[in-house]
Design an enzyme around this catalytic site. Sequence first.
Site, PDB file in Angstrom:
ATOM      1  N   ARG A 228       0.852  -1.182   0.000  1.00 33.52           N
ATOM      2  CA  ARG A 228       0.000   0.000   0.000  1.00 33.52           C
ATOM      3  C   ARG A 228       0.894   1.241   0.000  1.00 33.52           C
ATOM      4  NH1 ARG A 228      -3.510  -2.616  -1.773  1.00 33.52           N
ATOM      5  NH2 ARG A 228      -5.575  -3.006  -0.903  1.00 33.52           N
ATOM      6  N   HIS A 276      -1.834  -0.643 -10.371  1.00 31.63           N
ATOM      7  CA  HIS A 276      -2.407  -1.541  -9.348  1.00 31.63           C
ATOM      8  C   HIS A 276      -2.874  -2.850  -9.999  1.00 31.63           C
ATOM      9  CE1 HIS A 276      -4.440  -1.619  -5.153  1.00 31.63           C
ATOM     10  NE2 HIS A 276      -4.254  -2.867  -5.592  1.00 31.63           N
TER      11      HIS A 276
HETATM   12  P1  NDP Z   1      -1.464 -10.601   5.503  1.00 26.55           P
HETATM   13  O1  NDP Z   1      -2.378  -9.991   6.507  1.00 26.55           O
HETATM   14  O2  NDP Z   1      -1.521 -12.061   5.263  1.00 26.55           O
HETATM   15  O3  NDP Z   1       0.045 -10.252   5.897  1.00 26.55           O
HETATM   16  C1  NDP Z   1       0.441  -9.003   6.346  1.00 26.55           C
HETATM   17  C2  NDP Z   1       1.889  -9.092   6.782  1.00 26.55           C
HETATM   18  O4  NDP Z   1       2.320  -7.790   7.222  1.00 26.55           O
HETATM   19  C3  NDP Z   1       2.078 -10.034   7.983  1.00 26.55           C
HETATM   20  O5  NDP Z   1       3.288 -10.720   7.868  1.00 26.55           O
HETATM   21  C4  NDP Z   1       2.114  -9.062   9.161  1.00 26.55           C
HETATM   22  O6  NDP Z   1       2.823  -9.535  10.273  1.00 26.55           O
HETATM   23  C5  NDP Z   1       2.848  -7.907   8.529  1.00 26.55           C
HETATM   24  N1  NDP Z   1       2.601  -6.688   9.293  1.00 26.55           N
HETATM   25  C6  NDP Z   1       1.415  -6.067   9.494  1.00 26.55           C
HETATM   26  N2  NDP Z   1       1.599  -5.001  10.300  1.00 26.55           N
HETATM   27  C7  NDP Z   1       2.903  -4.974  10.592  1.00 26.55           C
HETATM   28  C8  NDP Z   1       3.699  -4.123  11.404  1.00 26.55           C
HETATM   29  N3  NDP Z   1       3.176  -3.102  12.069  1.00 26.55           N
HETATM   30  N4  NDP Z   1       5.016  -4.384  11.499  1.00 26.55           N
HETATM   31  C9  NDP Z   1       5.559  -5.432  10.849  1.00 26.55           C
HETATM   32  N5  NDP Z   1       4.865  -6.296  10.060  1.00 26.55           N
HETATM   33  C10 NDP Z   1       3.548  -6.054   9.954  1.00 26.55           C
HETATM   34  O7  NDP Z   1      -1.695  -9.807   4.162  1.00 26.55           O
HETATM   35  P2  NDP Z   1      -1.468 -10.317   2.654  1.00 26.55           P
HETATM   36  O8  NDP Z   1      -0.102 -10.889   2.563  1.00 26.55           O
HETATM   37  O9  NDP Z   1      -2.598 -11.134   2.223  1.00 26.55           O
HETATM   38  O10 NDP Z   1      -1.536  -8.919   1.876  1.00 26.55           O
HETATM   39  C11 NDP Z   1      -0.636  -7.880   2.181  1.00 26.55           C
HETATM   40  C12 NDP Z   1      -1.082  -6.603   1.524  1.00 26.55           C
HETATM   41  O11 NDP Z   1      -0.824  -6.640   0.119  1.00 26.55           O
HETATM   42  C13 NDP Z   1      -2.590  -6.320   1.585  1.00 26.55           C
HETATM   43  O12 NDP Z   1      -2.960  -5.821   2.849  1.00 26.55           O
HETATM   44  C14 NDP Z   1      -2.758  -5.307   0.480  1.00 26.55           C
HETATM   45  O13 NDP Z   1      -2.540  -4.014   1.023  1.00 26.55           O
HETATM   46  C15 NDP Z   1      -1.640  -5.654  -0.501  1.00 26.55           C
HETATM   47  N6  NDP Z   1      -2.168  -6.208  -1.750  1.00 26.55           N
HETATM   48  C16 NDP Z   1      -1.895  -5.560  -2.930  1.00 26.55           C
HETATM   49  C17 NDP Z   1      -2.350  -6.062  -4.132  1.00 26.55           C
HETATM   50  C18 NDP Z   1      -2.008  -5.395  -5.404  1.00 26.55           C
HETATM   51  O14 NDP Z   1      -2.587  -5.741  -6.455  1.00 26.55           O
HETATM   52  N7  NDP Z   1      -1.064  -4.475  -5.421  1.00 26.55           N
HETATM   53  C19 NDP Z   1      -3.177  -7.277  -4.198  1.00 26.55           C
HETATM   54  C20 NDP Z   1      -3.366  -7.907  -2.915  1.00 26.55           C
HETATM   55  C21 NDP Z   1      -2.877  -7.373  -1.749  1.00 26.55           C
HETATM   56  P3  NDP Z   1       2.311 -10.852  11.066  1.00 26.55           P
HETATM   57  O15 NDP Z   1       2.666 -12.005  10.152  1.00 26.55           O
HETATM   58  O16 NDP Z   1       3.097 -10.843  12.297  1.00 26.55           O
HETATM   59  O17 NDP Z   1       0.835 -10.708  11.255  1.00 26.55           O
HETATM   60  C1  OXD Z   2      -6.120  -6.128  -2.650  1.00 31.52           C
HETATM   61  C2  OXD Z   2      -5.699  -5.329  -3.777  1.00 31.52           C
HETATM   62  O1  OXD Z   2      -5.955  -5.679  -1.539  1.00 31.52           O
HETATM   63  O2  OXD Z   2      -6.055  -5.651  -4.919  1.00 31.52           O
HETATM   64  O3  OXD Z   2      -6.612  -7.232  -2.863  1.00 31.52           O
HETATM   65  O4  OXD Z   2      -4.959  -4.359  -3.592  1.00 31.52           O
END
Ligand code: NDP
Ligand code: OXD
Length: 316
Positions: A228, A276
């Site tokens: 993000r 995106h």
């Molecule tokens: P998850 O919730 O599975 O994973 C999030 C990860 O971030 C976890 O490892 C979590 O730690 C870590 N995290 C969250 N907060 C913190 C923090 N404060 N400090 C350190 N680490 C942190 O999410 P996904 O992997 O499914 O997706 C990640 C992001 O990718 C989505 O939220 C979205 O914003 C983005 N996305 C973008 C897309 C695109 O097309 N560009 C498509 C899909 C997603 P922990 O493991 O300890 O919980």
């Molecule tokens: C998602 C994205 O969060 O597309 O799935 O960014």
Amino acid sequence: MAERAVVAVALSSMDSASWIEPLRQACATAGLDARFEVWDGRRIDARYAVVWLPPPQLFAVERSLRAVFNAGAGVERLLAMPELPPGLPVLRLVDAGMAPKMAEYVCFFLARITRALDRFLGPNPLRDWHADRPRGAPPIVGVLGLGAIGARIAQAVAAFGYPVRGWSRTPKQLAGIEAFAAGQLDEFLAGTQILVDVLPLTDETRDLLDRARLSRLPRGAHLINVGRAGTIVDADLLALLDEGHLASAVLDVFRVEPLPADHLFWHHPKVTVTPHLSGPTPRLPAARQIAEGIARLEAGAPAAALPGYVDRARGY
Ligand code: NDP
Ligand code: OXD
């Protein structure tokens, strides 16, 4: 016999109508009796909603919702809606086919960066058989966020022989990935030559990568952001690119989307913009995950026990 569940589909930019058939198919497979309707603003007494940036009035009109399914991974905009009822369970997609696509996207740009493939592309490609080839140690790739998507990206990158480190809020053990915990961000950044941001946007991650943090990356580092945009301070990123501290940025996500036509990122020589598209939500796998979730809720499972249950206090 239990009353048939009605599901409102409100997917704004994702074209709600195109999801109805995959959702029906997935329901049939899950043995679930449900009726899916594109939500047009009129009350349908929905028990569940499948949403992506839904109209705010959805939550005022549909008062019988038991859970809302986010047709994507990131939930920050849904959680920020003041209309979202405080106690309504929110579920998000977990991978659902996005992770391999995003791993592919990241690996594509890694190859482009590490072999300077841009030399051979575009209107004036280099035509030099003896062009420089990288033969040294591969750069260290650091992945911010080791969740459903970040872990998959880290493992895909490691499979191509890069040394990979990952940073997450809670400690992770992933084969071949050097793990860094929340308090070790500076150390993690100092040893990262190509930074991949896959973080969700939360109160804790907002503006996380500011000038001070980005400056911890070694000179000449590259950035790929598929998480993000709000996790990075745009002005600080641009300044560090202009000063030469950072060599390039590949950006798939933006604070304002669509990225305004006059935004500096579009024209910056060190920035690659993609609209995106690193992880488009694939309809059928997503529909299957949603249908399975509804089926489990209908069978009496608590929402908090389902994969993708969003901890609203944590923000992801
Ligand atoms: P998850 O919730 O599975 O994973 C999030 C990860 O971030 C976890 O490892 C979590 O730690 C870590 N995290 C969250 N907060 C913190 C923090 N404060 N400090 C350190 N680490 C942190 O999410 P996904 O992997 O499914 O997706 C990640 C992001 O990718 C989505 O939220 C979205 O914003 C983005 N996305 C973008 C897309 C695109 O097309 N560009 C498509 C899909 C997603 P922990 O493991 O300890 O919980
Ligand atoms: C998602 C994205 O969060 O597309 O799935 O960014």
